[in-house]
Design a protein around this motif. Structure first.
Motif, PDB file in Angstrom:
ATOM      1  N   PHE A  18       0.812  -1.214   0.000  1.00  0.00           N
ATOM      2  CA  PHE A  18       0.000   0.000   0.000  1.00  0.00           C
ATOM      3  C   PHE A  18       0.851   1.272   0.000  1.00  0.00           C
ATOM      4  O   PHE A  18       0.338   2.351  -0.282  1.00  0.00           O
ATOM      5  CB  PHE A  18      -0.946   0.012   1.206  1.00  0.00           C
ATOM      6  CG  PHE A  18      -2.072  -0.992   1.112  1.00  0.00           C
ATOM      7  CD1 PHE A  18      -3.335  -0.613   0.678  1.00  0.00           C
ATOM      8  CD2 PHE A  18      -1.866  -2.326   1.447  1.00  0.00           C
ATOM      9  CE1 PHE A  18      -4.371  -1.536   0.594  1.00  0.00           C
ATOM     10  CE2 PHE A  18      -2.896  -3.255   1.360  1.00  0.00           C
ATOM     11  CZ  PHE A  18      -4.147  -2.866   0.929  1.00  0.00           C
ATOM     12  N   ASP A  23       1.014   2.123  -8.625  1.00  0.00           N
ATOM     13  CA  ASP A  23      -0.153   2.885  -9.094  1.00  0.00           C
ATOM     14  C   ASP A  23      -0.539   2.397 -10.485  1.00  0.00           C
ATOM     15  O   ASP A  23      -0.311   3.080 -11.489  1.00  0.00           O
ATOM     16  CB  ASP A  23       0.166   4.380  -9.109  1.00  0.00           C
ATOM     17  CG  ASP A  23      -1.072   5.209  -9.402  1.00  0.00           C
ATOM     18  OD1 ASP A  23      -2.183   4.698  -9.179  1.00  0.00           O
ATOM     19  OD2 ASP A  23      -0.921   6.357  -9.861  1.00  0.00           O
ATOM     20  N   ARG A  26      -6.188  -0.205 -14.408  1.00  0.00           N
ATOM     21  CA  ARG A  26      -7.047  -1.372 -14.186  1.00  0.00           C
ATOM     22  C   ARG A  26      -6.649  -2.513 -15.133  1.00  0.00           C
ATOM     23  O   ARG A  26      -6.681  -3.685 -14.742  1.00  0.00           O
ATOM     24  CB  ARG A  26      -8.514  -0.972 -14.393  1.00  0.00           C
ATOM     25  CG  ARG A  26      -9.501  -2.005 -13.870  1.00  0.00           C
ATOM     26  CD  ARG A  26     -10.906  -1.443 -13.785  1.00  0.00           C
ATOM     27  NE  ARG A  26     -11.854  -2.429 -13.329  1.00  0.00           N
ATOM     28  CZ  ARG A  26     -12.062  -2.753 -12.057  1.00  0.00           C
ATOM     29  NH1 ARG A  26     -11.372  -2.145 -11.115  1.00  0.00           N
ATOM     30  NH2 ARG A  26     -12.956  -3.666 -11.721  1.00  0.00           N
ATOM     31  N   LEU A  29      -3.747  -4.250 -13.607  1.00  0.00           N
ATOM     32  CA  LEU A  29      -4.166  -5.048 -12.452  1.00  0.00           C
ATOM     33  C   LEU A  29      -4.688  -6.412 -12.891  1.00  0.00           C
ATOM     34  O   LEU A  29      -4.348  -7.444 -12.309  1.00  0.00           O
ATOM     35  CB  LEU A  29      -5.234  -4.305 -11.653  1.00  0.00           C
ATOM     36  CG  LEU A  29      -4.751  -3.141 -10.790  1.00  0.00           C
ATOM     37  CD1 LEU A  29      -5.936  -2.322 -10.305  1.00  0.00           C
ATOM     38  CD2 LEU A  29      -3.923  -3.645  -9.609  1.00  0.00           C
ATOM     39  N   TYR A  57      -3.227  -7.644  -2.642  1.00  0.00           N
ATOM     40  CA  TYR A  57      -3.219  -6.219  -2.961  1.00  0.00           C
ATOM     41  C   TYR A  57      -3.949  -5.954  -4.282  1.00  0.00           C
ATOM     42  O   TYR A  57      -4.743  -4.999  -4.381  1.00  0.00           O
ATOM     43  CB  TYR A  57      -1.777  -5.714  -3.046  1.00  0.00           C
ATOM     44  CG  TYR A  57      -1.665  -4.276  -3.479  1.00  0.00           C
ATOM     45  CD1 TYR A  57      -1.985  -3.235  -2.617  1.00  0.00           C
ATOM     46  CD2 TYR A  57      -1.263  -3.956  -4.772  1.00  0.00           C
ATOM     47  CE1 TYR A  57      -1.895  -1.907  -3.016  1.00  0.00           C
ATOM     48  CE2 TYR A  57      -1.174  -2.629  -5.181  1.00  0.00           C
ATOM     49  CZ  TYR A  57      -1.497  -1.615  -4.306  1.00  0.00           C
ATOM     50  OH  TYR A  57      -1.412  -0.306  -4.724  1.00  0.00           O
ATOM     51  N   VAL A  58      -3.707  -6.785  -5.280  1.00  0.00           N
ATOM     52  CA  VAL A  58      -4.373  -6.622  -6.577  1.00  0.00           C
ATOM     53  C   VAL A  58      -5.885  -6.749  -6.416  1.00  0.00           C
ATOM     54  O   VAL A  58      -6.656  -5.948  -6.973  1.00  0.00           O
ATOM     55  CB  VAL A  58      -3.829  -7.639  -7.600  1.00  0.00           C
ATOM     56  CG1 VAL A  58      -4.703  -7.682  -8.849  1.00  0.00           C
ATOM     57  CG2 VAL A  58      -2.389  -7.301  -7.983  1.00  0.00           C
ATOM     58  N   TYR A  60      -7.631  -6.177  -3.768  1.00  0.00           N
ATOM     59  CA  TYR A  60      -8.140  -4.981  -3.091  1.00  0.00           C
ATOM     60  C   TYR A  60      -8.305  -3.834  -4.088  1.00  0.00           C
ATOM     61  O   TYR A  60      -9.325  -3.148  -4.103  1.00  0.00           O
ATOM     62  CB  TYR A  60      -7.200  -4.561  -1.955  1.00  0.00           C
ATOM     63  CG  TYR A  60      -7.518  -3.170  -1.472  1.00  0.00           C
ATOM     64  CD1 TYR A  60      -8.632  -2.938  -0.665  1.00  0.00           C
ATOM     65  CD2 TYR A  60      -6.771  -2.070  -1.903  1.00  0.00           C
ATOM     66  CE1 TYR A  60      -8.970  -1.656  -0.268  1.00  0.00           C
ATOM     67  CE2 TYR A  60      -7.094  -0.781  -1.503  1.00  0.00           C
ATOM     68  CZ  TYR A  60      -8.199  -0.589  -0.692  1.00  0.00           C
ATOM     69  OH  TYR A  60      -8.548   0.686  -0.331  1.00  0.00           O
ATOM     70  N   LYS A  61      -7.285  -3.610  -4.927  1.00  0.00           N
ATOM     71  CA  LYS A  61      -7.341  -2.516  -5.892  1.00  0.00           C
ATOM     72  C   LYS A  61      -8.466  -2.722  -6.906  1.00  0.00           C
ATOM     73  O   LYS A  61      -9.009  -1.747  -7.443  1.00  0.00           O
ATOM     74  CB  LYS A  61      -6.002  -2.376  -6.616  1.00  0.00           C
ATOM     75  CG  LYS A  61      -4.846  -1.937  -5.740  1.00  0.00           C
ATOM     76  CD  LYS A  61      -5.020  -0.521  -5.207  1.00  0.00           C
ATOM     77  CE  LYS A  61      -4.787   0.534  -6.270  1.00  0.00           C
ATOM     78  NZ  LYS A  61      -4.838   1.905  -5.730  1.00  0.00           N
ATOM     79  N   SER A  65     -12.410  -6.670  -1.480  1.00  0.00           N
ATOM     80  CA  SER A  65     -11.736  -6.586  -0.185  1.00  0.00           C
ATOM     81  C   SER A  65     -11.761  -7.907   0.585  1.00  0.00           C
ATOM     82  O   SER A  65     -10.783  -8.262   1.263  1.00  0.00           O
ATOM     83  CB  SER A  65     -12.372  -5.490   0.675  1.00  0.00           C
ATOM     84  OG  SER A  65     -12.192  -4.223   0.068  1.00  0.00           O
ATOM     85  N   HIS A 106      -8.863   0.760   5.643  1.00  0.00           N
ATOM     86  CA  HIS A 106      -9.760   1.108   4.530  1.00  0.00           C
ATOM     87  C   HIS A 106     -11.178   0.575   4.749  1.00  0.00           C
ATOM     88  O   HIS A 106     -12.153   1.164   4.257  1.00  0.00           O
ATOM     89  CB  HIS A 106      -9.210   0.562   3.219  1.00  0.00           C
ATOM     90  CG  HIS A 106      -8.042   1.346   2.682  1.00  0.00           C
ATOM     91  ND1 HIS A 106      -8.090   2.706   2.497  1.00  0.00           N
ATOM     92  CD2 HIS A 106      -6.800   0.955   2.278  1.00  0.00           C
ATOM     93  CE1 HIS A 106      -6.938   3.136   2.013  1.00  0.00           C
ATOM     94  NE2 HIS A 106      -6.129   2.085   1.868  1.00  0.00           N
TER      95      HIS A 106
END
Length: 440
Positions: A18, A23, A26, A29, A57-58, A60-61, A65, A106
């Protein structure tokens, strides 16, 4: 309970996915998600904890979640299995706990977030870095692996982090292997390949890590152009046997080995090896991609493939299945499918349909540049639409991202300019003269 400002300050100071300036678009990702899923989750993979952490992490992005939390929990379990059987925790969990602290934050679960912050503090006090003013080698290694896997433009930084980790903890063979691989990929040039010093580094890494079949395949690929064909064929055959005996994974070296077959032995042999792998694991998407890639090479570069409609039909069928298995990614595979349709006697209209759908889709600038370049070539070679081709080559070149596709469009525009087609030449000349420098 600490204040919100204090909590956020501590979160920002963490070393985890995080806070590592990942950055992505999509599109990227989804690409990474599929890539990580294709690596697999076979026990014994020394990078399994890192894989689960990045997958979490991917997810989540991408907005999942609950999936992210499950994957972060699996990462913790995997680290405990791959590091020390007698230890439930260690410095390898600092990044994982940092990810969980951020995720709970988050989700609005501040008590849980603070609990993981406390766990991070406890681990860092119990397992300080061997070198003052530097991160713990476990953190450097995971950060390096993440950048190597996630960011195509940060290979040199990843190599630097691996080097720091190895300097403090030199007994980790997999770190050394990944360090040499990322160095080689950062140094490699399309036309000249690797220099003798880099090849020697790869050879030494291969001797020190003989079980890494990806490294073995990569080393063979880099040496093949300097070897006799019979020698390449013998080594490729031995490596193929080892790969086929091992668990299926996109990291087992098969994809690179197939490129060795295609470029240095024969496309037919590549097809044979890929189909044998798929026969043993008929439901594995990664292997279907491998077979599809071999048939595509047969159609586009084989001596008789382009004239064989049954071969084209098989290639189309394989690519249609691959596109359906990876619906949110693999722009190039969709473009490859369109190119295959142009070779077919009865699917020409489908090529145009794919391009139009892609042109209307939401793509990041790099993918849009790629698409414009490929569509421009399609218009020129398959539709014989010179003006349309120039228009889309201009659109590709206008996107200020340095890439093969931008340069290809510029090269094609220069050819149009030099053909002295009156108004077209003047228009292209003016465009090229005013073209801004790309971003580095």
């Amino acid at each position: 309970m600490m204040s919100q400002t204090s909590l956020e300050s501590k979160l920002e100071a963490l070393q985890c996915h995080f806070t590592w300036d990942l950055d992505p678009s999509r599109t990227r990702l989804f690409f990474v998600r599929y890539q990580l899923e294709d690596i697999g989750t076979e026990e014994g993979n020394s990078w399994l904890g890192h894989i689960y952490n990045l997958r979490g992490y991917v997810q989540y992005k991408l907005g999942f979640s609950k999936d992210a939390q499950s994957l972060f929990n699996k990462a913790a379990e995997a680290f405990c299995q791959t590091r020390r059987a007698d230890a439930d925790e260690g410095p390898w969990l600092v990044v994982n706990y940092g990810n969980l602290a951020w995720l709970h934050h988050h989700l609005g679960e501040q008590a849980e977030s603070q609990a993981y912050l406390s766990k991070v503090d406890a681990l860092m006090n119990k397992y300080p870095s061997p070198s003052q003013d530097e991160l713990h080698p476990e953190i450097y290694a995971e950060k390096a692996w993440t950048l190597m896997t996630f960011s195509t433009d940060k290979k040199q930084l990843a190599a630097d982090y691996f080097q720091r980790a190895i300097r403090m903890q030199p007994d980790m063979v997999e770190w050394k292997t990944s360090y040499v691989l990322v160095l080689a990929k950062a140094a490699g040039k399309p036309n000249t390949g690797l220099d003798a010093d880099m090849l020697e580094k790869l050879r030494i890494a291969k001797e020190e890590d003989p079980e890494d079949l990806y490294l073995a395949a990569y080393y063979l690929q880099q040496n093949a152009k300097m070897m006799q064909r019979e020698k390449v064929e013998d080594e490729a055959g031995e490596l193929a046997e080892k790969i086929l005996r091992n668990p299926v994974s996109s990291y087992n070296g098969l994809r690179i080995l197939l490129l060795v077959y295609i470029h240095h032995i024969s496309v037919d042999e590549a097809i044979r090896v890929a189909e044998e792998a798929l026969k043993h694991h008929p439901d594995v998407g990664f292997l279907k991609r491998c077979v599809a890639r071999c048939y595509r090479s047969k159609i586009f570069f084989g001596e008789d493939g382009r004239r064989d409609q049954s071969m084209i039909d098989k290639a189309i069928s394989l690519h249609e299945e691959v596109v359906s298995l990876y619906p949110q990614s693999f722009l190039l595979r969709k473009i490859d499918l369109a190119k295959l349709y142009t070779k077919s006697n009865h699917s020409q209209a489908k090529a145009e349909q794919i391009y139009q759908e892609l042109l209307e889709s939401d793509l990041d600038p790099a993918d849009r540049q790629l698409l414009y370049n490929r569509f421009a070539n399609y218009l020129f070679f398959d539709q014989h639409d010179r003006h349309g081709s120039i228009k889309y080559h201009m659109r590709a070149a206008e996107i200020p991202i340095q890439s093969f596709f931008r340069q290809n469009s510029i090269t094609n525009l220069e050819k149009f300019r030099d053909r002295n087609w009156r108004q077209v030449s003047r228009e292209v000349e003016e465009f090229l003269r005013n073209l801004p420098e790309p971003e580095v």
